[in-house]
Design a protein around this motif. Structure first.
Motif, PDB file in Angstrom:
ATOM      1  N   SER A   1      41.078  38.936  44.159  1.00 49.09           N
ATOM      2  CA  SER A   1      40.965  40.092  45.052  1.00 49.09           C
ATOM      3  C   SER A   1      41.229  39.643  46.484  1.00 49.09           C
ATOM      4  O   SER A   1      41.209  38.443  46.789  1.00 49.09           O
TER       5      SER A   1
ATOM      6  N   TYR B   1      44.122  47.070  49.535  1.00 47.21           N
ATOM      7  CA  TYR B   1      44.900  47.056  48.289  1.00 47.21           C
ATOM      8  C   TYR B   1      44.142  47.757  47.162  1.00 47.21           C
ATOM      9  O   TYR B   1      44.676  48.593  46.454  1.00 47.21           O
ATOM     10  N   THR B   2      42.867  47.391  46.970  1.00 50.05           N
ATOM     11  CA  THR B   2      42.006  48.059  45.990  1.00 50.05           C
ATOM     12  C   THR B   2      40.597  48.135  46.572  1.00 50.05           C
ATOM     13  O   THR B   2      40.312  47.572  47.628  1.00 50.05           O
TER      14      THR B   2
ATOM     15  N   SER C   1      33.736  41.206  44.531  1.00 49.96           N
ATOM     16  CA  SER C   1      33.966  40.446  43.297  1.00 49.96           C
ATOM     17  C   SER C   1      32.864  39.414  43.074  1.00 49.96           C
ATOM     18  O   SER C   1      32.326  39.291  41.963  1.00 49.96           O
TER      19      SER C   1
ATOM     20  N   SER D   1      37.373  44.528  37.909  1.00 52.56           N
ATOM     21  CA  SER D   1      38.484  43.909  37.178  1.00 52.56           C
ATOM     22  C   SER D   1      38.792  42.503  37.671  1.00 52.56           C
ATOM     23  O   SER D   1      39.002  41.582  36.867  1.00 52.56           O
ATOM     24  N   PHE D   2      38.822  42.305  39.000  1.00 51.42           N
ATOM     25  CA  PHE D   2      39.139  40.984  39.537  1.00 51.42           C
ATOM     26  C   PHE D   2      38.054  39.970  39.177  1.00 51.42           C
ATOM     27  O   PHE D   2      38.349  38.815  38.847  1.00 51.42           O
TER      28      PHE D   2
ATOM     29  N   GLU E   1      49.978  49.548  41.981  1.00 49.99           N
ATOM     30  CA  GLU E   1      48.659  49.944  42.462  1.00 49.99           C
ATOM     31  C   GLU E   1      47.977  50.939  41.521  1.00 49.99           C
ATOM     32  O   GLU E   1      46.741  50.993  41.455  1.00 49.99           O
TER      33      GLU E   1
ATOM     34  N   ASN F   1      45.089  49.721  37.113  1.00 53.90           N
ATOM     35  CA  ASN F   1      43.883  48.931  37.335  1.00 53.90           C
ATOM     36  C   ASN F   1      43.030  48.783  36.080  1.00 53.90           C
ATOM     37  O   ASN F   1      41.966  48.160  36.122  1.00 53.90           O
TER      38      ASN F   1
ATOM     39  N   LYS G   1      49.623  42.674  36.240  1.00 47.22           N
ATOM     40  CA  LYS G   1      48.896  41.665  37.014  1.00 47.22           C
ATOM     41  C   LYS G   1      47.559  41.443  36.323  1.00 47.22           C
ATOM     42  O   LYS G   1      46.657  42.275  36.440  1.00 47.22           O
TER      43      LYS G   1
ATOM     44  N   LYS H   1      44.289  41.933  38.173  1.00 42.21           N
ATOM     45  CA  LYS H   1      43.950  43.279  38.635  1.00 42.21           C
ATOM     46  C   LYS H   1      43.582  44.217  37.494  1.00 42.21           C
ATOM     47  O   LYS H   1      42.848  45.190  37.688  1.00 42.21           O
TER      48      LYS H   1
ATOM     49  N   MET I   1      50.059  37.976  42.743  1.00 46.04           N
ATOM     50  CA  MET I   1      48.928  38.396  43.569  1.00 46.04           C
ATOM     51  C   MET I   1      48.694  37.433  44.730  1.00 46.04           C
ATOM     52  O   MET I   1      47.575  37.289  45.196  1.00 46.04           O
TER      53      MET I   1
END
Length: 362
Positions: free
Chosen positions: A56, A62-63, A70, A105-106, A243, A246, A266, A269, A295
């Motif tokens: 991340s 970005y997210t 994280s 997710s990360f 993007e 996810n 990714k 992500k 990433m």
């Protein structure tokens, strides 16, 4: 059977050789979190440390999961629940992580990466072997930021990159200049990454792009599956969602709405290697072309991306530039170099890389 013995997180920072600008943000230093997962094998009594990284970013541009979030997810939700956890495979470990929370997710991907590395080391298998990769060398591409000029493109071509991705920002873009630049190199494959900066009203110019543009990545915002589907029907070019993707639910939504003809995978992500493998299967079965995105990761992430790119149904060259591209100093002993447009997939056990330990700890 494998058992989790301990988990350690080490926040680090990698300094970029030069700033990297996208429609989202400008990056000067890349924060990452190193994950060390101690895993034992009940059948042999052996114990090893698997390495992963949380990819991340520093902020929320970005997210909605940044480095701080994280690490909090790992500390408060994942680590307490996986102490002494037993599992039969990395895939089963990923399933148990998914049961803990549908979010983060990360965070989950970084911990799961370490589990794959540990199991590979304990069984003497490379990641590519474990996931069914078949290619020893894979085609790779390079990402150029919004300030890239003709000289940057020429250097990338001289290096042999099979696809050149150019970041674009709808607010700053000189459309005619971009088209002229692409036409200068008719035999070079390009893609354009809009990072959600366009609207339906500003996207029509994409139809003027030359044929050497393989796809346009994420023209509209993260939640605009409908706008992507509408535009994909009227443009001759492939759209690729980034993007917007996810989770596996997003893959299902993309397929159901026919929102794009390609998808950027990714693993960091989408929740990890296991989720990425499922996403690739789903996309391929639906006739959507999956490819491996980057990433701005260290060589740890690059090793994983190379293994993922070795799968048979990966279509376009991945965003996997050579090790010397971004950072003044990476955090592994090994480096990855491009040769005639190809990069060698690691074959040593686990991720196939060794920590250098000379990185900057935050």
């Amino acid at each position: 059977m494998y058992r989790i013995e301990a988990l350690e997180m080490i926040p680090i920072s990698l300094r970029l050789k030069q700033t990297f600008k996208t429609a989202h943000s400008t990056t000067k230093n890349r924060p990452l979190t190193l994950v060390k997962l101690t895993v034992s094998h009940s059948a042999t009594g052996k114990k090893t440390i698997g390495i992963g990284e949380i990819q991340s970013f520093a902020d929320f541009s970005y997210t909605l999961e940044n480095q701080s979030v994280s690490r909090d997810i790992v500390s408060t939700m994942i680590n307490p629940m996986i102490q002494n956890l037993t599992f039969e495979s990395p895939q089963q470990f990923a399933e148990k992580l998914e049961c803990l929370t549908p979010f983060g997710s990360f965070a989950k991907a970084g911990v799961e990466m370490a589990a794959w590395d540990a199991v590979g080391k304990l069984t003497n298998q490379s990641l590519a072997q474990m996931i069914g990769g078949t290619k020893q060398r894979v085609p790779v591409g390079i990402v150029l930021d919004v300030n890239a000029d003709v000289s940057d493109i020429k250097r990338a071509i001289d290096k042999g990159y099979q696809r050149i991705k150019i970041k674009i920002d709808a607010q700053l873009l000189d459309k005619q200049k971009l088209i002229e630049r692409l036409n200068q190199f008719p035999n070079q494959q390009f893609s354009l990454d809009a990072n959600s900066s366009f609207s339906r009203q500003t996207a029509d110019f994409f139809n003027q792009l030359p044929e050497n543009v393989a796809f346009i990545e994420q023209p509209f915002s993260e939640n605009d599956f409908v706008d992507h589907a509408f535009f994909q029907k009227k443009t001759p070019h492939f759209l690729s969602l980034d993007e917007s993707i996810n989770s596996l639910d997003d893959i299902h939504t993309m397929i159901a709405l026919h929102a794009a003809k390609a998808v950027t995978i990714k693993q960091a992500k989408i929740g990890g290697i296991t989720a990425a493998l499922k996403a690739i299967q789903l996309a391929s079965h639906a006739g959507i072309k999956p490819w491996i995105g980057g990433m701005l990761s260290s060589n740890l992430g690059r090793a994983v991306d190379l293994a993922m790119a070795s799968l048979q149904n990966i279509t376009f060259a991945g965003d996997i530039s050579e090790s010397s591209r971004y950072f003044e100093h990476d955090m592994t002993v090994e480096t990855f170099e491009i040769e005639q447009g190809l990069m060698t997939v690691p074959t040593r056990s686990g991720l196939g890389v060794t920590l250098d330990d000379s990185f900057d700890v935050l």
